[in-house]
Design an enzyme around this catalytic site. Sequence first.
Site, mmCIF file in Angstrom:
data_model
loop_
_atom_site.group_PDB
_atom_site.id
_atom_site.type_symbol
_atom_site.label_atom_id
_atom_site.label_comp_id
_atom_site.label_asym_id
_atom_site.label_seq_id
_atom_site.Cartn_x
_atom_site.Cartn_y
_atom_site.Cartn_z
ATOM 1 N N GLU A 1 0.846 -1.544 -0.198
ATOM 2 C CA GLU A 1 -0.155 0.082 0.143
ATOM 3 C C GLU A 1 1.210 1.142 -0.493
ATOM 4 O O GLU A 1 0.640 2.213 -0.848
ATOM 5 C CB GLU A 1 -0.876 -0.250 1.317
ATOM 6 C CG GLU A 1 -1.839 1.099 1.573
ATOM 7 C CD GLU A 1 -2.574 1.617 0.087
ATOM 8 O OE1 GLU A 1 -3.033 0.412 -0.829
ATOM 9 O OE2 GLU A 1 -3.431 2.981 0.689
ATOM 10 N N TYR A 2 1.974 1.639 0.366
ATOM 11 C CA TYR A 2 3.186 2.393 0.540
ATOM 12 C C TYR A 2 3.740 2.463 -0.497
ATOM 13 O O TYR A 2 3.896 3.662 -1.121
ATOM 14 C CB TYR A 2 3.680 2.215 1.728
ATOM 15 C CG TYR A 2 5.305 2.952 1.967
ATOM 16 C CD1 TYR A 2 6.342 2.869 0.990
ATOM 17 C CD2 TYR A 2 5.526 4.303 2.481
ATOM 18 C CE1 TYR A 2 7.512 3.870 1.002
ATOM 19 C CE2 TYR A 2 5.661 5.567 2.377
ATOM 20 C CZ TYR A 2 7.358 4.766 1.688
ATOM 21 O OH TYR A 2 8.105 5.613 1.417
ATOM 22 N N SER B 1 34.162 14.534 21.183
ATOM 23 C CA SER B 1 34.033 12.967 21.368
ATOM 24 C C SER B 1 33.994 12.734 23.299
ATOM 25 O O SER B 1 33.640 14.223 23.837
ATOM 26 C CB SER B 1 35.280 12.856 21.957
ATOM 27 O OG SER B 1 36.387 13.337 21.928
ATOM 28 N N LEU B 2 34.121 11.581 23.659
ATOM 29 C CA LEU B 2 33.454 11.065 25.140
ATOM 30 C C LEU B 2 34.488 11.223 25.492
ATOM 31 O O LEU B 2 35.310 9.724 25.294
ATOM 32 C CB LEU B 2 32.606 9.601 25.153
ATOM 33 C CG LEU B 2 30.724 10.595 24.574
ATOM 34 C CD1 LEU B 2 29.811 9.605 24.317
ATOM 35 C CD2 LEU B 2 30.158 11.788 25.269
ATOM 36 N N GLU C 1 22.001 4.882 27.280
ATOM 37 C CA GLU C 1 21.618 4.642 26.339
ATOM 38 C C GLU C 1 23.144 3.242 26.269
ATOM 39 O O GLU C 1 24.089 4.041 26.258
ATOM 40 C CB GLU C 1 21.685 5.493 25.215
ATOM 41 C CG GLU C 1 22.813 6.353 25.810
ATOM 42 C CD GLU C 1 22.469 7.889 24.315
ATOM 43 O OE1 GLU C 1 23.221 8.401 22.686
ATOM 44 O OE2 GLU C 1 21.752 8.574 24.777
ATOM 45 N N LYS D 1 25.721 2.685 22.990
ATOM 46 C CA LYS D 1 26.875 3.208 22.323
ATOM 47 C C LYS D 1 26.924 2.832 20.977
ATOM 48 O O LYS D 1 27.192 1.977 21.212
ATOM 49 C CB LYS D 1 28.158 3.440 23.170
ATOM 50 C CG LYS D 1 29.240 4.547 22.200
ATOM 51 C CD LYS D 1 30.378 4.502 22.848
ATOM 52 C CE LYS D 1 31.538 5.768 22.154
ATOM 53 N NZ LYS D 1 31.720 5.063 21.043
ATOM 54 N N ARG E 1 31.050 14.576 11.869
ATOM 55 C CA ARG E 1 31.507 15.024 12.285
ATOM 56 C C ARG E 1 33.122 15.164 12.535
ATOM 57 O O ARG E 1 33.542 16.565 12.713
ATOM 58 C CB ARG E 1 31.908 14.270 13.683
ATOM 59 C CG ARG E 1 32.312 14.122 15.226
ATOM 60 C CD ARG E 1 32.162 13.525 15.841
ATOM 61 N NE ARG E 1 33.123 14.147 16.887
ATOM 62 C CZ ARG E 1 34.590 14.301 16.649
ATOM 63 N NH1 ARG E 1 35.607 13.863 15.621
ATOM 64 N NH2 ARG E 1 35.208 15.176 18.051
ATOM 65 N N LYS F 1 24.512 9.714 30.627
ATOM 66 C CA LYS F 1 25.184 11.440 30.853
ATOM 67 C C LYS F 1 23.588 11.359 31.635
ATOM 68 O O LYS F 1 23.220 11.396 32.365
ATOM 69 C CB LYS F 1 24.152 11.926 29.690
ATOM 70 C CG LYS F 1 25.199 11.728 28.386
ATOM 71 C CD LYS F 1 24.242 12.117 26.673
ATOM 72 C CE LYS F 1 25.047 11.885 25.435
ATOM 73 N NZ LYS F 1 24.576 12.245 24.778
ATOM 74 N N LYS G 1 32.690 1.407 27.972
ATOM 75 C CA LYS G 1 32.480 0.870 27.074
ATOM 76 C C LYS G 1 32.720 -0.860 27.599
ATOM 77 O O LYS G 1 32.877 -0.873 28.356
ATOM 78 C CB LYS G 1 33.946 0.919 26.743
ATOM 79 C CG LYS G 1 34.520 2.359 26.614
ATOM 80 C CD LYS G 1 33.819 2.465 24.999
ATOM 81 C CE LYS G 1 34.281 2.522 23.717
ATOM 82 N NZ LYS G 1 35.276 3.740 22.623
HETATM 83 C C1 JCF Z 1 27.745 14.480 23.265
HETATM 84 C C2 JCF Z 1 28.227 12.891 22.862
HETATM 85 C C3 JCF Z 1 29.125 12.329 21.564
HETATM 86 C C4 JCF Z 1 29.545 11.172 21.438
HETATM 87 C C5 JCF Z 1 28.062 10.215 21.356
HETATM 88 C C6 JCF Z 1 28.231 9.202 20.307
HETATM 89 C C7 JCF Z 1 26.950 8.208 20.806
HETATM 90 C C8 JCF Z 1 27.026 6.395 20.543
HETATM 91 N N1 JCF Z 1 27.958 6.420 19.529
HETATM 92 O O1 JCF Z 1 25.618 6.489 20.595
HETATM 93 C C9 JCF Z 1 25.895 8.540 21.863
HETATM 94 C C10 JCF Z 1 25.562 10.019 22.907
HETATM 95 O O2 JCF Z 1 25.230 10.066 23.114
HETATM 96 C C11 JCF Z 1 27.117 10.351 21.953
HETATM 97 N N2 JCF Z 1 26.945 12.037 22.734
#
Ligand code: JCF
Length: 324
Positions: free
Chosen positions: A34-35, A81-82, A114, A116, A137, A291, A315
């Site tokens: 349908e879509y 970056s984190l 969340e 990564k 980025r 976060k 990690k």
């Molecule tokens: C501020 C920041 C920088 C990189 C990030 C990268 C991911 C990720 N790779 O899922 C998730 C995040 O909330 C991030 N947040």
Amino acid sequence: QQSIEQQLEQLRQQLRHYEYQYHVLDKPTIPDAEYDRLMNQLKTLEQQYPELISADSPTQRVGAKPLASFAQVRHEIPMLSLDNAFSDQEFYAFVKRIQERLGYGNDDLTFCCEPKLDGLAVSILYENGILSQGATRGDGSTGEDITLNIRTIRNIPLQLLTDNPPARLEVRGEVFMSQAGFEQLNERALARGEKTFANPRNAAAGSLRQLDPKITRQRPLVFNAYGIGIAEGVVLPDTHFARLQWLKQIGIPINQEIELCRGTEQVLEFYRQMGQKRDGLGYDIDGTVLKINEIALQQQLGFVSKAPRWAIAYKFPAQEQLTI
Ligand SMILES: Cc1ccc2cc(C(N)=O)cc(O)c2n1
């Protein structure tokens, strides 16, 4: 009798709604056939009236011809970056530094947690609700203009689903490839004698750096938002979790595993649960992102060198990569 413009606008709104249900809510409301019928109806009508084609029409996902090179884009707000943590002790130390800086004693802090995603960070700019630019980025300050490729990713809306869109909204997130999509892509590449990719992350990066959007369009890329950069003409919610829910409501896909955790032990429980879920997700993750949820506290904590003081990537131990 509806005018042609009315017929076009109705078809476009219908298709945007079905795309949102399918890609963002993961709850398709009509069968694919349908879509496809509606999409073909719109394409036919636009071919009859090409002067009425608008850039934000659901039919306009593939650019005309390949680019010669990518233009550069300067990020008005740097994409950071984190910092990493590799053990509970390092996470406890991260929390302790924050509590000391905020004068919080041992009070519980709320974290937005969340997975990564192991993909490529991108920035997507919407002006008055219309997708106007996509960028990698890059080095955090300058990236490549990959707008034409970003437009081909099916779960990225070309128009925000809101009647009063922000003047400017920059959505940041990760573009990645599912493991199934990656396997299919490599099988197809092998069959064609083309080069194969080592892992889904490289496949996603290679697909986004394609100068020809027609090639990018054939790649099974997925986007999940994780933050907001520029936001003008809108008052944003005052917590990170609420901002992500707001993005979802206006049509931007976010990851379904995101959770609020109150206190260090709940966060570590989330980390362990994600470690258990990892092999069954269907896409690669290399840890979790944790976060501080309140934006006011994030602003109070700020950044040190290139990374926020208010976030950490905890990690997983490196996975033994199966050598195929
Ligand atoms: C501020 C920041 C920088 C990189 C990030 C990268 C991911 C990720 N790779 O899922 C998730 C995040 O909330 C991030 N947040």
